[in-house]
Design a protein around this motif. Structure first.
Motif, PDB file in Angstrom:
ATOM      1  N   UNK A   1       7.597 -12.897   5.817  1.00  0.00           N
ATOM      2  CA  UNK A   1       6.599 -13.971   5.903  1.00  0.00           C
ATOM      3  C   UNK A   1       5.544 -13.656   6.960  1.00  0.00           C
ATOM      4  N   UNK A   2       4.293 -13.898   6.629  1.00  0.00           N
ATOM      5  CA  UNK A   2       3.188 -13.637   7.542  1.00  0.00           C
ATOM      6  C   UNK A   2       2.484 -12.317   7.289  1.00  0.00           C
ATOM      7  N   UNK A   3       3.089 -11.409   6.549  1.00  0.00           N
ATOM      8  CA  UNK A   3       2.436 -10.151   6.237  1.00  0.00           C
ATOM      9  C   UNK A   3       1.308 -10.373   5.229  1.00  0.00           C
ATOM     10  N   UNK A   4       0.331  -9.470   5.289  1.00  0.00           N
ATOM     11  CA  UNK A   4      -0.795  -9.539   4.371  1.00  0.00           C
ATOM     12  C   UNK A   4      -0.578  -8.580   3.201  1.00  0.00           C
ATOM     13  N   UNK A   5      -0.964  -9.050   2.012  1.00  0.00           N
ATOM     14  CA  UNK A   5      -0.839  -8.241   0.807  1.00  0.00           C
ATOM     15  C   UNK A   5      -2.180  -8.248   0.075  1.00  0.00           C
TER      16      UNK A   5
ATOM     17  N   UNK B   1     -11.186  -5.034  -0.351  1.00  0.00           N
ATOM     18  CA  UNK B   1     -10.131  -5.681  -1.130  1.00  0.00           C
ATOM     19  C   UNK B   1     -10.082  -7.164  -0.772  1.00  0.00           C
ATOM     20  N   UNK B   2      -9.253  -7.891  -1.509  1.00  0.00           N
ATOM     21  CA  UNK B   2      -8.983  -9.298  -1.208  1.00  0.00           C
ATOM     22  C   UNK B   2      -7.525  -9.415  -0.787  1.00  0.00           C
ATOM     23  N   UNK B   3      -7.307 -10.143   0.291  1.00  0.00           N
ATOM     24  CA  UNK B   3      -5.958 -10.227   0.867  1.00  0.00           C
ATOM     25  C   UNK B   3      -5.366 -11.616   0.699  1.00  0.00           C
ATOM     26  N   UNK B   4      -4.047 -11.652   0.628  1.00  0.00           N
ATOM     27  CA  UNK B   4      -3.281 -12.887   0.614  1.00  0.00           C
ATOM     28  C   UNK B   4      -2.131 -12.777   1.591  1.00  0.00           C
ATOM     29  N   UNK B   5      -1.345 -13.832   1.673  1.00  0.00           N
ATOM     30  CA  UNK B   5      -0.266 -13.878   2.654  1.00  0.00           C
ATOM     31  C   UNK B   5       1.088 -13.990   1.974  1.00  0.00           C
ATOM     32  N   UNK B   6       2.078 -13.385   2.618  1.00  0.00           N
ATOM     33  CA  UNK B   6       3.471 -13.591   2.246  1.00  0.00           C
ATOM     34  C   UNK B   6       3.940 -14.863   2.942  1.00  0.00           C
ATOM     35  N   UNK B   7       4.467 -15.810   2.168  1.00  0.00           N
ATOM     36  CA  UNK B   7       4.864 -17.099   2.725  1.00  0.00           C
ATOM     37  C   UNK B   7       6.327 -17.367   2.432  1.00  0.00           C
ATOM     38  N   UNK B   8       6.868 -18.300   3.191  1.00  0.00           N
ATOM     39  CA  UNK B   8       8.263 -18.722   2.985  1.00  0.00           C
ATOM     40  C   UNK B   8       8.329 -20.232   3.063  1.00  0.00           C
ATOM     41  N   UNK B   9       9.008 -20.844   2.104  1.00  0.00           N
ATOM     42  CA  UNK B   9       9.104 -22.294   2.072  1.00  0.00           C
ATOM     43  C   UNK B   9       9.732 -22.759   0.775  1.00  0.00           C
TER      44      UNK B   9
ATOM     45  N   UNK C   1      15.112 -23.866  -1.342  1.00  0.00           N
ATOM     46  CA  UNK C   1      14.679 -24.450  -0.065  1.00  0.00           C
ATOM     47  C   UNK C   1      13.804 -23.494   0.736  1.00  0.00           C
ATOM     48  N   UNK C   2      14.170 -22.234   0.850  1.00  0.00           N
ATOM     49  CA  UNK C   2      13.412 -21.260   1.653  1.00  0.00           C
ATOM     50  C   UNK C   2      13.243 -19.986   0.841  1.00  0.00           C
ATOM     51  N   UNK C   3      12.195 -19.920   0.068  1.00  0.00           N
ATOM     52  CA  UNK C   3      11.937 -18.768  -0.790  1.00  0.00           C
ATOM     53  C   UNK C   3      10.746 -17.980  -0.255  1.00  0.00           C
ATOM     54  N   UNK C   4      10.835 -16.659  -0.334  1.00  0.00           N
ATOM     55  CA  UNK C   4       9.712 -15.788   0.026  1.00  0.00           C
ATOM     56  C   UNK C   4       8.826 -15.609  -1.201  1.00  0.00           C
ATOM     57  N   UNK C   5       7.537 -15.890  -1.049  1.00  0.00           N
ATOM     58  CA  UNK C   5       6.622 -15.839  -2.189  1.00  0.00           C
ATOM     59  C   UNK C   5       5.370 -15.056  -1.833  1.00  0.00           C
TER      60      UNK C   5
END
Length: 399
Positions: free
Chosen positions: A357-361, A51-59, A305-309
């Motif tokens: 934030x920081x988890x892999x998806x 699979x291909x992974x991405x990150x959960x980010x916050x900012x 200002x601080x959204x989880x994406x």
């Protein structure tokens, strides 16, 4: 003698068969008693799903409204003649950028020049008569009692009449001058010329409906687009707070064309579609936008200002709603239900859901994955291995 040999051979053959059978049975028993049992094959190790992974980010996350629109010229003018005559000169090229006052077409000016000269001559004639009448009035006034009152008043009326005639002559001169100026057709605005509709030698007239050429102003330029009616309060609030940026992109959403700002929104909502029309203005100095072009728009109405994406591709549709596969430390995928918000620059805001934030998806290859599946990102592994190799080489190279 012959009858006695046959039984001997039969008995020998039977003895041989019996001996072979006993030997085979003994060998079989020996193998069964001496050979060890074969061990069962070990269970196969599960292969990770690629699979291909991405990150959960916050900012900070921009609240962007996406829409579709059409480019409209800031001004459009259909250039027509205001006088009748033959076209003697065409001074522009099709597609040329012109400025206000540039000469476009020259209509035969000779009839209008003659009318102007005639009006000027008529004024000179009436001015001479006026001067003579004024001189007579001065003489009658100087005679005093020797001149009758009737003569004086009559002469005063003649002076007033000739004065009005001279003023009428000046108006005729002004009109003739204006008509003569119309024979030289100039650009009324800055813009780009379109296809020419007439050629040299054509006869044009002021009553005709055909335009000589169309000029469109493209600096600046407008984009008219729509937004859902439920977003109107957010748009109004953003416009009151200051300028509202609106980006114009190609219709496929891959190429950014220009940066502009919201100019206004319509004074009523379209009840048939539940949308409201908006207009954004762009300087368009590079002419990336062209009248009639279909574009997609991105209007920023605020910032969180601080959204989880998460990456857009991580959001999946399931029977119970939206979800994403989150990878734990052991490499196993787990399905997490979420509520998605707006999307911008390839990332989607997560409004609700157990994502940190920081988890892999997983962003690609979800169709092979089930809840609890072992997964791996080959590209990430190769990248990590390459970075490790490069770091070790760099460390060995340092003294």
């Amino acid at each position: 003698m012959k009858g006695e040999r046959k039984p001997r051979r039969s008995r020998g053959l039977v003895t041989t068969i019996v001996a072979l059978a006993l030997l085979g049975g003994g060998a079989y028993g020996y193998v069964r008693t001496t050979q060890r049992p074969v061990a069962k094959a070990k269970a196969a190790t599960p292969v990770p799903v690629p699979v291909t992974l991405g990150m959960v980010e916050q900012g900070p996350f921009a609240l962007v409204l996406n829409g579709l629109g059409t480019v409209q010229a800031y001004n459009t003018v259909q250039v027509r003649t205001r006088v009748d005559g033959e076209i003697r000169q065409i001074a522009f090229r099709e597609g040329q950028t012109v400025r206000t006052g540039d000469i476009l077409v020259q209509v035969d000016p000779r009839p209008y020049q003659a009318a102007l000269d005639q009006s000027k001559a008529k004024k000179e004639q009436d001015t001479a008569n006026l001067n003579n009448a004024k001189a007579d009035l001065v003489r009658y006034t100087g005679l005093g009692a020797y001149a009758s009152r009737q003569q004086t008043e009559t002469q005063s009326a003649i002076v007033a009449q000739l004065t009005a005639q001279v003023a009428s002559d000046q108006a005729s001169i002004d009109n003739a001058t204006t008509q003569l100026s119309y024979a030289t057709i100039r650009a009324p605005i800055n813009g780009v010329t379109g296809f020419r509709q007439v050629d040299i030698g054509n006869i044009v007239n002021a009553a005709g409906q055909s335009a000589i050429v169309t000029i469109t102003q493209v600096e600046p330029i407008f984009v008219v687009f729509t937004a859902p009616e439920d977003q109107l309060p957010a748009i109004v609030a953003a416009l009151r707070a200051g300028e509202v940026p609106v980006e114009a992109w190609s219709s496929d959403g891959l190429t950014k064309l220009a940066d502009g700002k919201l100019a206004l929104f319509n004074n009523q909502v379209d009840t048939a579609t539940g949308t409201i029309r908006l207009k954004a203005v762009y300087q368009n100095q590079n002419h990336a936008l062209w009248p009639g072009l279909s574009v997609s728009t991105k209007m920023r109405v605020g910032t969180v200002a601080a959204a989880t994406t998460v990456p857009d591709d991580a959001v999946q549709h399931g029977p119970d709603g939206l979800f994403a596969f989150v990878i734990d430390e052991s490499g196993h995928a787990h399905q997490r239900v979420l509520k998605a918000g707006r999307s911008d620059s390839g990332r989607t805001q997560v409004l609700a859901g157990d994502l940190k934030p920081g988890e892999r998806v997983i962003t690609a290859g979800q169709y092979k994955v089930q809840d609890g599946s072992l997964v791996a990102d080959p590209h990430a592994a190769h990248t990590a291995q390459a970075e490790t190799t490069a770091s070790s080489r760099s460390a060995k190279a340092d003294p």
